[in-house]
Design a protein around this motif. Structure first.
Motif, PDB file in Angstrom:
ATOM      1  N   ALA A 124       0.709  -1.126  -0.085  1.00 20.64           N
ATOM      2  CA  ALA A 124       0.001  -0.191  -0.077  1.00 20.64           C
ATOM      3  C   ALA A 124       0.866   1.276   0.053  1.00 20.64           C
ATOM      4  O   ALA A 124       1.839   1.276   0.767  1.00 20.64           O
ATOM      5  CB  ALA A 124      -1.138   0.075   1.227  1.00 20.64           C
ATOM      6  N   ALA A 125       0.580   2.426  -0.858  1.00 18.47           N
ATOM      7  CA  ALA A 125       1.089   3.647  -0.794  1.00 18.47           C
ATOM      8  C   ALA A 125       0.853   4.393   0.697  1.00 18.47           C
ATOM      9  O   ALA A 125      -0.284   3.962   0.906  1.00 18.47           O
ATOM     10  CB  ALA A 125       0.700   4.262  -1.960  1.00 18.47           C
ATOM     11  N   ASP A 126       1.662   5.037   1.113  1.00 20.32           N
ATOM     12  CA  ASP A 126       1.520   5.741   2.252  1.00 20.32           C
ATOM     13  C   ASP A 126       1.880   7.147   2.050  1.00 20.32           C
ATOM     14  O   ASP A 126       2.810   7.622   2.545  1.00 20.32           O
ATOM     15  CB  ASP A 126       2.168   5.169   3.565  1.00 20.32           C
ATOM     16  N   ASP A 127       0.961   8.052   1.112  1.00 22.07           N
ATOM     17  CA  ASP A 127       1.607   9.328   0.737  1.00 22.07           C
ATOM     18  C   ASP A 127       1.261  10.424   1.620  1.00 22.07           C
ATOM     19  O   ASP A 127       1.977  11.396   1.643  1.00 22.07           O
ATOM     20  CB  ASP A 127       0.640   9.811  -0.343  1.00 22.07           C
ATOM     21  N   ALA A 128       0.713  10.049   3.082  1.00 22.79           N
ATOM     22  CA  ALA A 128       0.480  10.894   4.155  1.00 22.79           C
ATOM     23  C   ALA A 128       1.442  10.821   5.054  1.00 22.79           C
ATOM     24  O   ALA A 128       2.166  11.785   5.388  1.00 22.79           O
ATOM     25  CB  ALA A 128      -0.693  10.486   4.789  1.00 22.79           C
ATOM     26  N   ARG A 129       2.421   9.723   4.948  1.00 23.85           N
ATOM     27  CA  ARG A 129       3.525   9.809   6.021  1.00 23.85           C
ATOM     28  C   ARG A 129       4.908   9.527   5.411  1.00 23.85           C
ATOM     29  O   ARG A 129       5.896   9.741   6.070  1.00 23.85           O
ATOM     30  CB  ARG A 129       3.219   8.670   7.046  1.00 23.85           C
ATOM     31  N   ILE A 130       4.850   8.740   4.293  1.00 27.80           N
ATOM     32  CA  ILE A 130       6.002   8.602   3.547  1.00 27.80           C
ATOM     33  C   ILE A 130       6.386   9.506   2.598  1.00 27.80           C
ATOM     34  O   ILE A 130       5.990   9.077   1.473  1.00 27.80           O
ATOM     35  CB  ILE A 130       6.213   6.989   3.229  1.00 27.80           C
ATOM     36  N   THR A 131       7.096  10.638   2.922  1.00 26.30           N
ATOM     37  CA  THR A 131       7.086  11.794   1.775  1.00 26.30           C
ATOM     38  C   THR A 131       8.318  12.277   1.725  1.00 26.30           C
ATOM     39  O   THR A 131       8.669  13.396   0.836  1.00 26.30           O
ATOM     40  CB  THR A 131       6.219  12.950   2.523  1.00 26.30           C
ATOM     41  N   SER A 132       9.259  11.456   2.229  1.00 25.63           N
ATOM     42  CA  SER A 132      10.822  11.729   2.050  1.00 25.63           C
ATOM     43  C   SER A 132      11.825  10.715   2.159  1.00 25.63           C
ATOM     44  O   SER A 132      11.005   9.484   2.172  1.00 25.63           O
ATOM     45  CB  SER A 132      11.280  12.711   2.901  1.00 25.63           C
ATOM     46  N   ASN A 133      13.000  10.665   1.789  1.00 25.71           N
ATOM     47  CA  ASN A 133      13.948   9.514   1.796  1.00 25.71           C
ATOM     48  C   ASN A 133      14.462   9.716   3.272  1.00 25.71           C
ATOM     49  O   ASN A 133      15.690   8.963   3.408  1.00 25.71           O
ATOM     50  CB  ASN A 133      15.025   9.866   0.594  1.00 25.71           C
ATOM     51  N   ASP A 134      14.380  10.263   4.190  1.00 30.47           N
ATOM     52  CA  ASP A 134      14.844  10.311   5.462  1.00 30.47           C
ATOM     53  C   ASP A 134      14.683   9.176   6.288  1.00 30.47           C
ATOM     54  O   ASP A 134      13.947   8.398   5.927  1.00 30.47           O
ATOM     55  CB  ASP A 134      14.112  11.638   6.336  1.00 30.47           C
ATOM     56  N   LYS A 135      15.746   8.991   7.103  1.00 29.39           N
ATOM     57  CA  LYS A 135      15.988   7.913   7.982  1.00 29.39           C
ATOM     58  C   LYS A 135      14.919   7.888   9.065  1.00 29.39           C
ATOM     59  O   LYS A 135      15.268   7.895  10.216  1.00 29.39           O
ATOM     60  CB  LYS A 135      17.393   7.778   8.290  1.00 29.39           C
ATOM     61  N   ILE A 136      13.521   7.650   8.770  1.00 29.82           N
ATOM     62  CA  ILE A 136      12.447   7.663   9.697  1.00 29.82           C
ATOM     63  C   ILE A 136      12.052   5.969   9.612  1.00 29.82           C
ATOM     64  O   ILE A 136      11.661   5.494   8.653  1.00 29.82           O
ATOM     65  CB  ILE A 136      11.395   8.549   9.089  1.00 29.82           C
ATOM     66  N   PRO A 137      11.816   5.439  10.845  1.00 30.46           N
ATOM     67  CA  PRO A 137      11.274   4.032  10.851  1.00 30.46           C
ATOM     68  C   PRO A 137      10.051   4.073  10.278  1.00 30.46           C
ATOM     69  O   PRO A 137       9.130   4.940  10.576  1.00 30.46           O
ATOM     70  CB  PRO A 137      11.213   3.797  12.404  1.00 30.46           C
ATOM     71  N   ASN A 138       9.741   3.093   9.503  1.00 24.96           N
ATOM     72  CA  ASN A 138       8.552   2.894   8.694  1.00 24.96           C
ATOM     73  C   ASN A 138       7.466   2.539   9.728  1.00 24.96           C
ATOM     74  O   ASN A 138       7.362   1.648  10.515  1.00 24.96           O
ATOM     75  CB  ASN A 138       8.773   1.538   7.617  1.00 24.96           C
ATOM     76  N   PRO A 139       6.565   3.394   9.717  1.00 13.11           N
ATOM     77  CA  PRO A 139       5.204   2.926  10.538  1.00 13.11           C
ATOM     78  C   PRO A 139       4.544   1.809  10.148  1.00 13.11           C
ATOM     79  O   PRO A 139       3.751   1.347  10.804  1.00 13.11           O
ATOM     80  CB  PRO A 139       4.355   4.283  10.669  1.00 13.11           C
ATOM     81  N   ASN A 140       4.410   1.580   8.642  1.00 13.72           N
ATOM     82  CA  ASN A 140       3.883   0.394   8.234  1.00 13.72           C
ATOM     83  C   ASN A 140       4.449  -0.941   8.231  1.00 13.72           C
ATOM     84  O   ASN A 140       5.810  -1.056   8.670  1.00 13.72           O
ATOM     85  CB  ASN A 140       3.845   0.517   6.690  1.00 13.72           C
ATOM     86  N   THR A 141       3.984  -1.809   8.193  1.00 15.70           N
ATOM     87  CA  THR A 141       4.732  -3.266   8.355  1.00 15.70           C
ATOM     88  C   THR A 141       4.857  -3.947   7.045  1.00 15.70           C
ATOM     89  O   THR A 141       3.697  -4.108   6.327  1.00 15.70           O
ATOM     90  CB  THR A 141       3.369  -4.098   9.197  1.00 15.70           C
ATOM     91  N   THR A 142       5.973  -4.351   6.903  1.00 18.78           N
ATOM     92  CA  THR A 142       6.532  -5.102   5.325  1.00 18.78           C
ATOM     93  C   THR A 142       6.142  -6.603   5.533  1.00 18.78           C
ATOM     94  O   THR A 142       5.664  -7.231   6.728  1.00 18.78           O
ATOM     95  CB  THR A 142       7.947  -4.936   5.260  1.00 18.78           C
TER      96      THR A 142
END
Length: 361
Positions: A124-142
């Motif tokens: 699933a895309a997450d355009d609300a929270r994944i908006t950069s290439n910054d080193k932010i822990p992914n809130p979504n589950t892979t």
């Protein structure tokens, strides 16, 4: 009594057959591979006529044309990606040649790496929270985390990437999935001699990009993991194609693609002689985003402002894959279908949060 025994035998037989089928399904192993920012144009048509002899992007045009230029797109793609077109095309599927009506698209609107990898790995895309290439822990589950949370998958999952943001994309700390990315070395008390050697060579090798190591290290660390621990779900992300493209080095971009083709062939050949993987492994390959074509300089770039950067590709081969070859009919696939396809092939349930539907392979 005889009828009862006969019925009992039939029930036992059916039970054995069902159990055998379940076991066969659970034996599926998946190798998921991405080639960062590799265009569908080169995959399906080989070297670009507007770039291969362009001195703005090639150091030695004569040498590059001798290596990669041929008269027809078919010959050019076979020269660039010989494993894909001499072997994969006869045993698997290649989707995304838009000139034939086969389309594969991102559903995220960012059209750059972290959003692309999130979409591939979570469904699933997450355009609300994944908006950069910054080193932010992914809130979504892979899917890596989902499988690692099962009794069957615990300790049988691994990820390797050339880009150092992957520990965050996979959310290594929360998921418990081991990720070797960037300039990380192999760790542990049971390192093989090859892993020790890779650690030494990686430390001694020149650094071209601060955040991306050379793919040769990513590849060989992953291959050694396959030999040593036999993960059932393995993710590998090669990165050189994207970084050479960003630098405007079309010659190095093509060379990187050809090297990656050979690396994937090596992985396939290993699975075909290893008892754990042989006849039980499916390969799924794609890219995190496309690149531009017009104006010509946009081949170096991607993102929402670059026309065509949302067009990608998908390739699969191995266990249970129908040998369709290059798809010649109109179709529309999306990157968010890859994660549910992996889960389906491994016999796992698909979370409702996944927006894509599994592909029929």
């Amino acid at each position: 009594m005889k009828n009862f025994k006969r019925i009992l035998c039939i029930i036992c037989y059916l039970g054995v057959m069902v159990a055998a089928q379940c076991q066969e399904k659970n034996d599926t192993k998946v190798i998921l591979i991405t080639l960062d920012g590799f265009r569908w144009q080169e995959l399906f048509m080989g070297a670009d006529s507007l770039l291969v002899a362009n001195e703005d992007y090639v150091q030695d045009t004569a040498s590059l044309k001798k290596t990669f230029w041929r008269d027809t797109p078919k010959e050019r793609r076979e020269t660039l990606m010989p494993f894909f077109w001499s072997e994969v095309a006869s045993m698997g599927q290649l989707h995304g040649n838009r000139t034939l009506g086969s389309k594969v698209n991102l559903t995220n609107t960012m059209w750059f790496s972290y959003p692309g990898y999130n979409e591939i790995l979570t469904g699933a895309a997450d355009d609300a929270r994944i908006t950069s290439n910054d080193k932010i822990p992914n809130p979504n589950t892979t899917i890596l985390e989902l499988f690692n949370n099962t009794s069957e998958g615990k300790g049988k999952v691994a990820a390797f990437g050339s880009w150092d943001v992957f520990p965050y994309i996979v959310n290594e700390e929360r998921s418990g999935v081991p990720v070797n990315a960037g300039y990380e070395k192999a760790t542990g008390d049971d390192l093989t001699e090859r892993e020790k050697m890779l650690n030494d060579i990686q430390r001694q090798a020149p650094i071209i990009w601060e955040s991306v190591r050379l793919d040769v290290f990513t590849h060989n660390y992953a291959l050694e993991e396959m030999k040593k621990n036999h993960p059932k779900l393995l993710y590998i992300s090669y990165g050189e194609t994207d970084d050479f493209a960003h630098g405007g080095f079309y010659d190095f971009y093509l060379q990187a693609a050809q090297r990656t083709d050979a690396m994937i062939k090596e992985l396939w050949e290993f699975t075909q002689q290893d008892e754990f993987y042989k006849d039980q492994t499916i390969f799924l390959l794609t890219t995190d985003h496309g690149r531009g074509t017009q104006p010509l300089k946009t081949w170096k770039s991607h993102g929402s402002g670059i026309e065509g950067a949302g067009g990608v590709w998908f390739v699969t081969f191995g266990k249970g894959v129908a040998p369709m070859g290059e798809v010649h009919e109109e179709e529309q696939l999306y990157s968010n279908q890859i994660a549910p396809t992996v889960l389906q092939e491994m016999g796992l349930s698909i979370p409702k949060k996944m927006k894509g539907s599994p592909m029929k392979l």
